[in-house]
Motif scaffolding. Structure first.
Motif, PDB file in Angstrom:
ATOM      1  N   LEU A   1       2.028   3.358  -2.229  1.00  0.00           N
ATOM      2  CA  LEU A   1       1.690   3.498  -3.649  1.00  0.00           C
ATOM      3  C   LEU A   1       2.543   4.559  -4.341  1.00  0.00           C
ATOM      4  O   LEU A   1       3.101   5.450  -3.687  1.00  0.00           O
ATOM      5  CB  LEU A   1       0.207   3.844  -3.774  1.00  0.00           C
TER       6      LEU A   1
ATOM      7  N   GLU B   1      -5.491   4.741 -13.794  1.00  0.00           N
ATOM      8  CA  GLU B   1      -6.714   5.440 -13.393  1.00  0.00           C
ATOM      9  C   GLU B   1      -7.748   4.480 -12.819  1.00  0.00           C
ATOM     10  O   GLU B   1      -8.414   4.785 -11.825  1.00  0.00           O
ATOM     11  CB  GLU B   1      -7.300   6.205 -14.584  1.00  0.00           C
TER      12      GLU B   1
ATOM     13  N   GLN C   1      -4.245   8.268   1.006  1.00  0.00           N
ATOM     14  CA  GLN C   1      -3.161   8.253   0.022  1.00  0.00           C
ATOM     15  C   GLN C   1      -3.654   8.584  -1.378  1.00  0.00           C
ATOM     16  O   GLN C   1      -2.937   9.192  -2.157  1.00  0.00           O
ATOM     17  CB  GLN C   1      -2.504   6.865  -0.008  1.00  0.00           C
ATOM     18  N   ILE C   2      -4.847   8.130  -1.704  1.00  0.00           N
ATOM     19  CA  ILE C   2      -5.313   8.252  -3.086  1.00  0.00           C
ATOM     20  C   ILE C   2      -6.618   9.027  -3.176  1.00  0.00           C
ATOM     21  O   ILE C   2      -6.805   9.841  -4.061  1.00  0.00           O
ATOM     22  CB  ILE C   2      -5.487   6.851  -3.713  1.00  0.00           C
TER      23      ILE C   2
ATOM     24  N   SER D   1      -1.736  -0.551 -10.002  1.00  0.00           N
ATOM     25  CA  SER D   1      -1.149   0.645  -9.400  1.00  0.00           C
ATOM     26  C   SER D   1       0.373   0.598  -9.484  1.00  0.00           C
ATOM     27  O   SER D   1       1.024   1.600  -9.770  1.00  0.00           O
ATOM     28  CB  SER D   1      -1.596   0.749  -7.939  1.00  0.00           C
TER      29      SER D   1
ATOM     30  N   SER E   1      -9.611  11.578  -2.990  1.00  0.00           N
ATOM     31  CA  SER E   1      -9.750  13.023  -2.877  1.00  0.00           C
ATOM     32  C   SER E   1     -11.112  13.315  -2.273  1.00  0.00           C
ATOM     33  O   SER E   1     -12.125  12.768  -2.711  1.00  0.00           O
ATOM     34  CB  SER E   1      -9.649  13.676  -4.260  1.00  0.00           C
TER      35      SER E   1
ATOM     36  N   TYR F   1       0.817  -1.224   0.000  1.00  0.00           N
ATOM     37  CA  TYR F   1       0.000   0.000   0.000  1.00  0.00           C
ATOM     38  C   TYR F   1       0.849   1.272   0.000  1.00  0.00           C
ATOM     39  O   TYR F   1       0.320   2.370   0.104  1.00  0.00           O
ATOM     40  CB  TYR F   1      -0.958  -0.002   1.191  1.00  0.00           C
TER      41      TYR F   1
ATOM     42  N   ARG G   1      -6.606   3.672  -9.401  1.00  0.00           N
ATOM     43  CA  ARG G   1      -6.862   4.813  -8.500  1.00  0.00           C
ATOM     44  C   ARG G   1      -8.315   4.845  -8.061  1.00  0.00           C
ATOM     45  O   ARG G   1      -8.635   5.076  -6.892  1.00  0.00           O
ATOM     46  CB  ARG G   1      -6.511   6.126  -9.206  1.00  0.00           C
TER      47      ARG G   1
ATOM     48  N   GLU H   1     -10.640   3.528   0.378  1.00  0.00           N
ATOM     49  CA  GLU H   1     -10.353   4.448   1.482  1.00  0.00           C
ATOM     50  C   GLU H   1     -11.612   5.165   1.959  1.00  0.00           C
ATOM     51  O   GLU H   1     -11.854   5.280   3.170  1.00  0.00           O
ATOM     52  CB  GLU H   1      -9.312   5.483   1.043  1.00  0.00           C
TER      53      GLU H   1
ATOM     54  N   LEU I   1      -8.977   2.030  -5.402  1.00  0.00           N
ATOM     55  CA  LEU I   1      -8.283   2.252  -4.131  1.00  0.00           C
ATOM     56  C   LEU I   1      -8.795   3.507  -3.421  1.00  0.00           C
ATOM     57  O   LEU I   1      -8.850   3.560  -2.187  1.00  0.00           O
ATOM     58  CB  LEU I   1      -6.772   2.335  -4.367  1.00  0.00           C
ATOM     59  N   ALA I   2      -9.190   4.517  -4.194  1.00  0.00           N
ATOM     60  CA  ALA I   2      -9.808   5.708  -3.597  1.00  0.00           C
ATOM     61  C   ALA I   2     -11.144   5.335  -2.962  1.00  0.00           C
ATOM     62  O   ALA I   2     -11.461   5.753  -1.843  1.00  0.00           O
ATOM     63  CB  ALA I   2     -10.006   6.786  -4.662  1.00  0.00           C
TER      64      ALA I   2
ATOM     65  N   ARG J   1       3.826   7.849  -6.129  1.00  0.00           N
ATOM     66  CA  ARG J   1       3.461   9.262  -5.942  1.00  0.00           C
ATOM     67  C   ARG J   1       2.803   9.805  -7.205  1.00  0.00           C
ATOM     68  O   ARG J   1       1.779  10.474  -7.152  1.00  0.00           O
ATOM     69  CB  ARG J   1       4.742  10.043  -5.601  1.00  0.00           C
TER      70      ARG J   1
END
Length: 691
Positions: A36, A209, A644-645, A199, A647, A34, A212, A219, A215-216, A38
């Motif tokens: 990931l 993408e 981390q991912i 990733s 937003s 995890y 992302r 979270e 994983l987003a 940057r």
């Protein structure tokens, strides 16, 4: 693959490497996986030097002519070099990175990624990152490369190597999220393993993408589920019900020295309804600067006193606690006079408890014996020897400034087997996405109207070189009217690493410019009694110009102060700038705010937004987009939000995760079937919980 296995089980990790990894909190296989990338660099989009256009570019070439130039400007070094390919050459520069001069082998090819721009009449590549072509070709078959951040002594190349060694194991990563009703289509069997693989080993931007997105979502689902579980647990607790007394509240509102806004009435009604229930209230009262949160809190405290229970108000600073005490004491005295000696109700007996309180022992005894109804204080309220007779309501002002442990210390001081009602207050408007995630376990009341008579604040960005012609005359004009000014500096004294102007130096400079003006200094390193004296002198207009750090940011109320100048304003976030601006315009006179900038560059987006808008709710949304949740969420939590991912601007994913979590939480026993998910959300529960 068991993600909880110790890091030593990863191929290539011996005792020394394990020690380095543990030092940066990479203790298990899961921690490493995890960790990931940057960013991603698409080395397929390399540009020939002869075809360069201004903007972000990637160049493939060799570098030579490296040398370091030390400028006359203090502490600035410039490393220069020339990058060449088969089509031409381009100058490159790095600022304050002298090690770059020895970093490169002039015989080897690198990918350079940076900004190509016109500076001082010449085009250059500014502060590019660099990666050996050989490293890219050995790890990325497609030229689409993940870029890892260096962590302490762990170099990005080590991450590449360790992760690459795990590549065959990725297919064995177990699913995490429940495949239950309400899930989006991309959450399916194997989607976690696929997302983590893509990733770290993407073949294209589309792979990265899709990884992302999953994983987003993961979270956000964890964060929202944690908040919903906290809310469920909160509803299992018992509190002391405080029945609503309509005649009493109507009488208080009638005799207030001002008319409540519609928003204040709504918020007060929501809180008084919560207080009636045998479940503890867990409500956030959010309102822009000057929207009148304190009076709403006062009406709630009066309701507790009516039923012979105590209220505690916890403030982050002694200045703010003292101000609350003085304002509320005055309010309750005036109401007592208006009600008359024969009123059937009594109003709160109020006290102030801070580190500077002289008669602490007697005051704490009075609180313990029930001789004080409403105690206002700072961290002094949290000490083990501060005990209450019948604490039923806790009010926490600027709650994000307190850690979870600190808040819980206060909440544990209620009578045995009960939890107090909790009202958290913040003048930092909370964006909608944060309300749904981080603060998802709270009910929210919003004060989105300013009391009548409040004057608009005119905000202007001003370069420091324009001070003498534009700012000083306006300051003289205001001072002639016997009005007062704040001047905000970022630091107290000069520091080696800072270019910000210190309080002490700025105060000395202003005294030379305004020799007849009484200037005061205020900062966080002063003793509490010194700060209180300076602040009292400013309130009483014995000081006309107060040069201060951001210690005045929260709650300080001086209606005669109608100008604030914020030096080095580009160093602050929007939320903090808005809080500082809220120190002025608190009376019936027009007010102004000047944002001083250094350098010749254009003002940042956040400064331009400050200039355009005084709407704190709009600025909070903008601040979230620019800076992320840290400024709003606060730095005093015992734990980290650590997204981390994801937003918190991704409202579509938040909405989907909210629906999925709401369906899953209907049967909380299901969580036992997901032990890894339960472990992961526990840290979020500890961060977000308020009870």
């Amino acid at each position: 693959m068991d993600l909880s296995s110790p890091i030593e089980e990863v191929k290539g990790v011996g005792p020394k490497t394990a020690a380095l990894l543990r030092r940066v909190n990479l203790c298990t296989v899961g921690d490493l996986i995890y960790c990931l990338p940057r960013i991603y660099e698409n080395y397929q989009t390399t540009t020939n030097i002869e075809d360069l256009h201004p903007g972000k570019v990637i160049i493939r070439g060799k570098i030579s002519d490296l040398h370091v130039v030390r400028t006359s400007r203090k502490r600035l070094t410039i490393t220069q070099g020339v990058i060449r390919d088969n089509t031409g050459a381009v100058r490159t520069v790095w600022f304050n990175q002298p090690y770059r001069a020895k970093q490169f082998d002039e015989k080897r090819e690198y990918y350079f990624t940076g900004k190509y721009e016109l500076k001082n009449g010449r085009y250059q590549l500014t502060s590019p990152s660099a990666t050996l072509v050989q490293d890219v070709e050995s790890t990325a078959s497609s030229g689409f490369q993940p870029i890892y951040s260096a962590k302490s002594a762990i170099k990005p190349q080590m991450f590449h190597k360790l992760i690459d060694g795990l590549r065959p194991q990725f297919a064995k990563i177990p699913d995490l999220l429940p495949l239950t009703k309400g899930k989006p289509d991309f959450v399916k069997q194997g989607s976690r393993a696929e997302a983590l693989y893509n990733s770290h080993f993407p073949e294209s931007p589309a792979d990265a993408e899709s990884a992302r997105e999953y994983l987003a979502y993961e979270e956000l689902f964890e964060l929202i589920l944690a908040a919903k579980l906290n809310k469920q647990e909160n509803q299992r607790l018992k509190s002391i019900p405080l029945p609503f007394q309509a005649e009493f509240t109507q009488c208080l509102v009638k005799y207030l020295p001002f008319r409540l806004t519609g928003a204040q009435r709504r918020a007060t009604w929501e809180i008084l309804q919560d207080l009636e229930r045998p479940l503890p209230m867990n409500r956030l009262l959010q309102g822009d600067v000057g929207s009148g949160k304190t009076i709403v809190a006062a009406l709630a405290a009066a309701q507790a006193t009516l039923h012979n229970y105590q209220t505690a108000l916890l403030a982050p600073t002694a200045i703010l606690a003292t101000q609350h005490f003085e304002d509320l004491s005055r309010l309750f005295r005036n109401l007592e006079r208006a009600l008359g000696p024969n009123a059937p109700w009594r109003l709160p007996r109020i006290a102030l408890l801070t580190g500077a309180t002289s008669n602490k022992r007697q005051l704490k005894a009075a609180v313990k014996n029930g001789e004080v109804d409403f105690v206002i204080g700072t961290h002094a309220l949290l000490t083990d020897d501060t005990n209450f007779y019948s604490l039923a309501l806790c009010i926490i002002d600027e709650q994000h400034r307190f850690g979870v442990g600190q808040r819980q210390k206060l909440l544990l001081k209620s009578p045995e087997n009960t939890a107090p009602h909790l009202l958290s207050m913040t003048a930092t408007p909370i964006p909608r996405s944060l309300q749904l995630t981080v603060f998802g376990d709270l009910d929210v009341s919003m004060l989105n109207e300013l009391p009548p008579g409040r004057q608009p604040i005119v905000t202007k960005i001003l370069s420091e070189i324009s001070q003498r012609e534009e700012l000083y005359p306006k300051m003289r004009e205001l001072l002639k009217k016997n009005q007062q000014i704040y001047w905000i500096c970022q630091v107290i004294e000069e520091k080696n690493a800072s270019t910000a102007t210190p309080v002490k130096i700025q105060a000395k400079k202003l005294q030379e410019i305004f020799p007849k003006v009484k200037i005061g200094i205020l900062h966080g390193k002063m003793k509490p009694e010194e700060k209180d004296k300076i602040m009292n002198d400013f309130v009483e207009n014995k000081i006309q110009l107060l040069v201060s750090t951001t210690v005045v940011e929260v709650g300080v109320n001086v209606p005669n102060a109608n100008m604030i100048i914020i030096q080095d304003s580009e160093n602050y976030g929007l939320a903090q700038l808005h809080q500082l601006r809220g120190r002025v315009g608190r009376g019936d006179q027009p007010a102004s705010c000047f944002l001083l900038t250094t350098g010749e560059g254009k003002p940042s987006k956040r400064l331009r937004e400050m200039e355009k808008s005084t709407d704190g709710f709009h600025l909070a949304e903008v601040d979230l987009k620019i800076r992320g949740p840290g400024e709003i969420y606060g730095s005093m939590q015992h734990g980290e939000l650590n997204l981390q991912i994801a937003s918190l601007n991704d409202t579509a994913l938040i909405s989907q995760a909210g629906l999925h979590a709401a369906q899953f939480i209907k049967d909380a026993e299901k969580l036992a079937a997901y032990p890894e998910l339960a472990r992961r959300i526990k840290r979020y529960q500890q961060i977000t919980t308020l009870n």
